[in-house]
Design a protein around this motif. Structure first.
Motif, PDB file in Angstrom:
ATOM      1  N   HIS A 135       0.815  -1.213   0.000  1.00 38.71           N
ATOM      2  CA  HIS A 135       0.000   0.000   0.000  1.00 38.71           C
ATOM      3  C   HIS A 135       0.856   1.276   0.000  1.00 38.71           C
ATOM      4  N   GLY A 136       2.172   1.113   0.102  1.00 39.75           N
ATOM      5  CA  GLY A 136       3.062   2.270   0.051  1.00 39.75           C
ATOM      6  C   GLY A 136       2.905   3.112  -1.215  1.00 39.75           C
ATOM      7  N   PRO A 137       2.598   2.488  -2.382  1.00 37.64           N
ATOM      8  CA  PRO A 137       2.384   3.291  -3.580  1.00 37.64           C
ATOM      9  C   PRO A 137       1.200   4.264  -3.496  1.00 37.64           C
ATOM     10  N   ALA A 138       0.466   4.250  -2.386  1.00 33.79           N
ATOM     11  CA  ALA A 138      -0.518   5.317  -2.158  1.00 33.79           C
ATOM     12  C   ALA A 138       0.179   6.673  -2.218  1.00 33.79           C
ATOM     13  N   ALA A 139       1.461   6.696  -1.881  1.00 34.66           N
ATOM     14  CA  ALA A 139       2.240   7.940  -1.957  1.00 34.66           C
ATOM     15  C   ALA A 139       2.324   8.476  -3.378  1.00 34.66           C
ATOM     16  N   SER A 146       7.339  18.663 -11.785  1.00 29.68           N
ATOM     17  CA  SER A 146       7.240  20.122 -11.867  1.00 29.68           C
ATOM     18  C   SER A 146       6.395  20.591 -13.047  1.00 29.68           C
ATOM     19  N   ASP A 147       6.283  19.757 -14.076  1.00 33.42           N
ATOM     20  CA  ASP A 147       5.466  20.139 -15.235  1.00 33.42           C
ATOM     21  C   ASP A 147       3.990  19.813 -15.045  1.00 33.42           C
ATOM     22  N   GLY A 148       3.644  19.309 -13.858  1.00 32.88           N
ATOM     23  CA  GLY A 148       2.245  19.020 -13.553  1.00 32.88           C
ATOM     24  C   GLY A 148       1.798  17.615 -13.906  1.00 32.88           C
ATOM     25  N   SER A 149       2.650  16.848 -14.576  1.00 26.91           N
ATOM     26  CA  SER A 149       2.275  15.485 -14.960  1.00 26.91           C
ATOM     27  C   SER A 149       2.419  14.531 -13.785  1.00 26.91           C
ATOM     28  N   HIS A 150       1.612  13.483 -13.790  1.00 23.98           N
ATOM     29  CA  HIS A 150       1.722  12.470 -12.741  1.00 23.98           C
ATOM     30  C   HIS A 150       3.009  11.672 -12.930  1.00 23.98           C
ATOM     31  N   LEU A 151       3.740  11.487 -11.852  1.00 27.45           N
ATOM     32  CA  LEU A 151       4.986  10.724 -11.922  1.00 27.45           C
ATOM     33  C   LEU A 151       4.766   9.336 -12.510  1.00 27.45           C
ATOM     34  N   ALA A 158       4.164  -1.841  -9.621  1.00 30.44           N
ATOM     35  CA  ALA A 158       3.418  -2.848  -8.867  1.00 30.44           C
ATOM     36  C   ALA A 158       2.838  -2.187  -7.630  1.00 30.44           C
ATOM     37  N   ALA A 159       1.679  -2.659  -7.209  1.00 33.25           N
ATOM     38  CA  ALA A 159       1.041  -2.164  -5.984  1.00 33.25           C
ATOM     39  C   ALA A 159       0.046  -3.224  -5.528  1.00 33.25           C
ATOM     40  N   PHE A 160      -0.411  -3.090  -4.301  1.00 37.41           N
ATOM     41  CA  PHE A 160      -1.428  -4.006  -3.772  1.00 37.41           C
ATOM     42  C   PHE A 160      -2.609  -4.019  -4.737  1.00 37.41           C
ATOM     43  N   THR A 161      -2.998  -5.197  -5.174  1.00 36.45           N
ATOM     44  CA  THR A 161      -4.012  -5.286  -6.224  1.00 36.45           C
ATOM     45  C   THR A 161      -5.423  -5.204  -5.656  1.00 36.45           C
ATOM     46  N   ASP A 162      -6.367  -4.881  -6.533  1.00 35.86           N
ATOM     47  CA  ASP A 162      -7.770  -4.865  -6.126  1.00 35.86           C
ATOM     48  C   ASP A 162      -8.206  -6.261  -5.680  1.00 35.86           C
ATOM     49  N   GLU A 163      -7.640  -7.287  -6.316  1.00 28.48           N
ATOM     50  CA  GLU A 163      -7.983  -8.665  -5.964  1.00 28.48           C
ATOM     51  C   GLU A 163      -7.479  -9.017  -4.563  1.00 28.48           C
ATOM     52  N   GLU A 164      -6.291  -8.529  -4.224  1.00 25.17           N
ATOM     53  CA  GLU A 164      -5.780  -8.759  -2.864  1.00 25.17           C
ATOM     54  C   GLU A 164      -6.619  -8.000  -1.844  1.00 25.17           C
ATOM     55  N   GLU A 165      -7.036  -6.788  -2.200  1.00 31.60           N
ATOM     56  CA  GLU A 165      -7.884  -5.993  -1.302  1.00 31.60           C
ATOM     57  C   GLU A 165      -9.210  -6.706  -1.063  1.00 31.60           C
ATOM     58  N   THR A 181      -6.796   3.223  -8.936  1.00 28.67           N
ATOM     59  CA  THR A 181      -6.525   4.665  -8.922  1.00 28.67           C
ATOM     60  C   THR A 181      -5.196   4.980  -9.600  1.00 28.67           C
ATOM     61  N   LEU A 182      -4.189   4.169  -9.371  1.00 31.62           N
ATOM     62  CA  LEU A 182      -2.903   4.388 -10.045  1.00 31.62           C
ATOM     63  C   LEU A 182      -3.051   4.245 -11.558  1.00 31.62           C
ATOM     64  N   LYS A 183      -3.852   3.289 -11.991  1.00 33.14           N
ATOM     65  CA  LYS A 183      -4.092   3.135 -13.432  1.00 33.14           C
ATOM     66  C   LYS A 183      -4.819   4.352 -13.995  1.00 33.14           C
ATOM     67  N   GLU A 184      -5.713   4.926 -13.200  1.00 34.16           N
ATOM     68  CA  GLU A 184      -6.410   6.148 -13.628  1.00 34.16           C
ATOM     69  C   GLU A 184      -5.436   7.315 -13.798  1.00 34.16           C
ATOM     70  N   ARG A 185      -4.330   7.265 -13.083  1.00 33.89           N
ATOM     71  CA  ARG A 185      -3.297   8.303 -13.209  1.00 33.89           C
ATOM     72  C   ARG A 185      -2.336   8.017 -14.372  1.00 33.89           C
ATOM     73  N   GLY A 186      -2.590   6.917 -15.077  1.00 26.93           N
ATOM     74  CA  GLY A 186      -1.756   6.590 -16.230  1.00 26.93           C
ATOM     75  C   GLY A 186      -0.704   5.531 -15.988  1.00 26.93           C
ATOM     76  N   ALA A 187      -0.697   4.954 -14.790  1.00 31.21           N
ATOM     77  CA  ALA A 187       0.295   3.918 -14.485  1.00 31.21           C
ATOM     78  C   ALA A 187       0.014   2.645 -15.266  1.00 31.21           C
ATOM     79  N   LEU A 188       1.086   1.942 -15.603  1.00 31.00           N
ATOM     80  CA  LEU A 188       0.987   0.652 -16.265  1.00 31.00           C
ATOM     81  C   LEU A 188       1.158  -0.424 -15.194  1.00 31.00           C
ATOM     82  N   HIS A 189       0.046  -0.760 -14.553  1.00 35.47           N
ATOM     83  CA  HIS A 189       0.080  -1.671 -13.412  1.00 35.47           C
ATOM     84  C   HIS A 189       0.407  -3.079 -13.874  1.00 35.47           C
TER      85      HIS A 189
END
Length: 229
Positions: A135-139, A146-151, A158-165, A181-189
């Motif tokens: 759950h640390g990737p909540a950070a 600085s350009d406003g884009s999501h890191l 990788a992050a705790f999955t919805d299936e694990e939750e 939520t990370l995928k909504e920010r553009g992450a390739l989970h």
């Protein structure tokens, strides 16, 4: 080997209650001690910080885990934990990497913390490593450059999955589903089967899926730092 490497900043949650359940939570002990063991073996200094400072709440306090038990008997570790630094008061330039341990508490205080967002931006944009497990990737949810884009946009992680939750029955308790939520920010989970080790390295972003991934995340951080040095 690692004498000239700046410290790794290890960040844990200060949030003690799991939503409206009244159940205690905090940071997952194993997700701090297992990476710390790797950092210590490599000779890289560490500092422990939390959102509020002081002794952070502990979840999954399992002393049958030999690494947990060893650290819990270590006076230096116990003192550092009891007097965790206040994240907002630290200078990110002092660190080679930031590592965010998991535990359900992170879901309530990491994502919207200006201190979390600031330390991630500063360390990443000056060539440092940003890392997290479970759950640390909540950070990373609201971390922007600085350009406003999501890191995380366009990056593998990788992050705790919805299936694990769902398996731990907290999908209706947490304020958001982390992987979604990370995928909504553009992450390739990059999910793995529940509870199996999964560590993903995408440049200077290093993440792990669950408690089983904590040691591997620590090792990936050390590998990258020692290659640089």
């Amino acid at each position: 080997m690692a004498i000239n490497i700046k410290p790794i900043l290890c960040v844990v949650t200060s949030h003690p209650i799991r939503g409206d359940t009244g159940e205690p939570t905090g940071f997952a002990m194993v997700e701090l001690t297992h990476p710390l063991e790797v950092f210590r073996a490599a000779g890289i200094p560490t500092e422990i910080a939390s959102i509020r400072g002081g002794h952070p709440p502990i979840d999954f306090f399992d002393l049958t885990d030999p690494v947990n038990a060893r650290f819990w008997k270590d006076r230096e570790f116990r003192d550092a934990l009891a007097h965790s630094l206040i994240l907002d008061e630290l200078d990110p330039a002092r660190y080679s990497a930031v590592f965010f341990a998991g535990g359900h508490g992170t879901m309530w205080d990491f994502a919207d913390s200006p201190a979390v967002q600031g330390v991630i931006r500063d360390i990443y944009e000056t060539g440092g490593i940003v890392s997290a497990v479970c759950h640390g990737p909540a950070a990373l949810v609201n971390a922007t450059l600085s350009d406003g884009s999501h890191l995380v946009a366009g990056k593998k992680l990788a992050a705790f999955t919805d299936e694990e939750e769902a398996e731990v029955k907290y999908t209706k308790v947490v304020p958001y589903l982390l992987a979604t939520t990370l995928k909504e920010r553009g992450a390739l989970h990059q999910p793995a089967p529940n509870w199996t080790e999964k560590v993903v390295v995408d440049g200077r972003l290093i993440t792990g899926q669950n408690p089983a991934s904590a040691h591997g995340v620590g090792q990936a951080i050390v590998d990258q730092l020692t290659q640089k040095s």
